[in-house]
Design an enzyme around this catalytic site. Sequence first.
Site, short mmCIF file in Angstrom:
data_model
loop_
_atom_site.label_atom_id
_atom_site.label_comp_id
_atom_site.label_asym_id
_atom_site.label_seq_id
_atom_site.Cartn_x
_atom_site.Cartn_y
_atom_site.Cartn_z
N THR A 1 0.85 -1.19 0.00
CA THR A 1 0.00 0.00 0.00
C THR A 1 0.89 1.24 0.00
O THR A 1 0.82 2.09 0.87
CB THR A 1 -0.98 -0.05 1.19
OG1 THR A 1 -1.68 -1.29 1.12
CG2 THR A 1 -1.99 1.08 1.12
N HIS A 2 1.80 1.26 -0.96
CA HIS A 2 2.68 2.40 -1.14
C HIS A 2 2.43 3.00 -2.52
O HIS A 2 3.30 2.99 -3.37
CB HIS A 2 4.15 1.99 -1.00
CG HIS A 2 4.48 1.36 0.33
ND1 HIS A 2 5.62 0.63 0.54
CD2 HIS A 2 3.81 1.33 1.50
CE1 HIS A 2 5.65 0.19 1.80
NE2 HIS A 2 4.55 0.60 2.40
N ASN A 3 1.21 3.45 -2.74
CA ASN A 3 0.88 4.11 -4.00
C ASN A 3 1.32 5.57 -3.89
O ASN A 3 1.16 6.18 -2.83
CB ASN A 3 -0.64 4.07 -4.24
CG ASN A 3 -1.23 2.69 -3.95
OD1 ASN A 3 -1.42 2.35 -2.78
ND2 ASN A 3 -1.49 1.91 -4.96
#
Lengths: 258, 571
Positions: B500-502
């Site tokens: 979840t590193h957008n």
Amino acid sequence: MDRSDKKKSPEQRAVDRSRRKFLVNTGYALGGIVVGGALGTLIGRKPAAKPAPANPREAGQAAPANYNRALMFFNQEQFRIVESATERIFPEDENNPGAKSLGVAFFIDHQLAGEWGFNGRDYMSPPFYTGEKEQGYQGRLKRREIFEIGLREMDNFSMTRYEKSFVELTGEQQDEVLKAFESDEVKLTTISAGGFFKMLRSGTLEGAYSDPLYGGNLDMNGWRMRGYPGNQMSFTAIIDKEFTEIEPASLQDHLVSH
Amino acid sequence: MAKTLPKTDVVIVGVGWAGGIIASELTKSGLNVVGLERGKERKTEDYFMVHDELRYALRYELMQDLSKETITFRSNEKIRALPMRQYGSFLIGDGLGGAGVHWNGQTYRFLPYDFEIRSKTVEKYGKGKIPAEMTIQDWGITYDELEPYYDKFETMAGISGEENPLGGKRSNPYPTPPMKKTPAMQMFAEAAGRLKLNPYMVPSANLSENYTNPDGISRAACQYCGYCERFGCEYGAKADPVVTVIPVANKTGNFQIRTHSNVRRIMHKGGKATGVLYTDVTTGEEIVQPADIVVVTSYVFNNVRLLLLSELGRPYDPATGRGVIGRNYAYQVIKGSAIGFFEKQQFNNFAGAGALGVSLDDYNGDNFDHSELNFIHGGVVSLGQTGARPIQNNPVPSGTAAWGPEFKTKSLHYANRALSIGTQGASMAYKHHFLDLDPVYKDVYGDSLMRITFDFEQQDREMSKFLAERCSEIMKEMGADKVDYLKELGPYEIMTYQSTHNTGGVMMGSEPDASAVNTYSQMWDADNVFVVGASSFPQNAGYNPTSTVGALAYRAAEGILKYKDKGGLLV
């Protein structure tokens, strides 16, 4: 949350714990969980059914009634197919219980009856198009519908190939049916056979290893067989130590002790 | 007709790390701040039953309800984008504290190289090293300029750690010492030492000891219970906005949080925002909150989406490369990893903490020579011990059946006998990776969903293969009996959880032509709008992003106070 318990020494907590165990063993009512003297006429749904194994911690005593062991969604036929299929996926062996005695089929039944079965938190709005495989599930069917169709098709396939229903097949034949679904050798118009098998497999692991409150992982035996201690408030004492076996604890243990 | 409320100094859209930090800093300085949060209130007491893998990790208790809003995805512009109907690749947080509640707590600073990646790459390897389609940019701010803000974030959160031998210069040591070292971490550190690499303890937001920060917030030490990522912390030992900055803002009396308030438009006129329009999701009522300053601090996707829906800023056009809102979407390339199976040793894999681990940066940034390599950058390499919960962690050696007796026997056998070494591969920006509004799919209010156009590139395939090989070398040196590692990255897909590193879409820069915000996160096109978060990363580094988001939030807060005083563009 009762903060005071966290301030208790490990010794005090151990005392609390053994007191709890005493209450459980002697069958006194505790938070509505143990019914005094209740006997294990548990699963009377068919003569062949094995009663749930007694909690090893209560050896020599009848297990209390487990009212969780009834069906919310499946009919008996569907339940038996799921029980047999998940047992092939995660079978009992000489050392450890399998999916059936862990209660995996009950777990899946209960899950399909609720939000997960209805895809309650998934985006289910139209339009529906067939996508690329990188785009994931794009069907309009809910999980409970996929299960209904998938189980029926497993039986149909078994009848076509072996002229017997799935639950009547030998273990090896059941494996063949499961493999035909897994590999999408079975072509279905409504659902993906492989996608259904994936759900069956992931549901099996969830049922074996989720907290017993959901109906599987009976008596935490799923956790016990892999050395997983379940719900523990702290590992500070062993985090930098060699492998340590710890008797598992459940969320129910946590609830009744706070 | 929407109801209009009295005007406030500042309205904040989304109360997670960025929103919480800014609320705390501004209210301490006396500004009146309204925080609008679309989700519900969250508190430590909610996590009494948190050690529940099914509920939190598999059924996504803390995540956004996708039935109301999701994103759509396509690998490239030739394909029809379709909705992410179920969770997979990344998990979008929801509720007070946002993704800051369900994170692991790994709190790395980016490398000095990261902030000047284009100029430093060209300087060392020449222009030809950067493919024409790769649109990486310098940030317009250097590591040294951002360092004081990193320090602020770490001091507030009480980060536990030790100096990274290959990291940027620090003005202060970490506020608390590193966490405990497990036998597996010890083995990794020793093997890395023998290979002449530079291991260090992962900087952790899971406190190694009790800590009181300068705001007077006291938190207890981590208990290594093994439930961090996807879970909230029942001890408050993991720094999250709810147990750190939000109570500080509340205490001033200047902060008003409104939960269940979903902001749908920024109202603006003549290049200035006038406030926001939101829906009270419990009643469906539309409400206007006027404000002098609008601060947008939701997750990456909603930062971009809110600007596009509000027609604020210049939308990116991939055909011409012009416009900025939605440009330079990037991700994290995490599949370059190795897993080792140990026959003679068992580990307490069930215990751990989200940021418990040992890392090394020998293969990150430009810490190694790329002259002969077909990629730039790299990633941090780590052995983490985050708590191997049993549903999601069933490693078996390659070639093992996926189900049946063999799978069962081996998955039980290796449950405490397998270790893995992973990487957070950097993700470069490309002309054809972007965010825009989906033309078909809508959310529950009828607003267009965010559409992602993204795939892995040759750069990612080469880099992840290289990183997996390095992981495998270390694992072999650790004495594993069998090592499996990634051989081929494959295409990006939306189903498997990755990270979840957008990042990106409202990128930061020194020039209005090629960026949406300046280095105070202030919009070039509307000087009273600040858009803060990983949305402003021009490309993603080889680390977890939260520390940098925190640092940018502290800098933005400073900028907002300056702006309140003097007005105008701050840079």
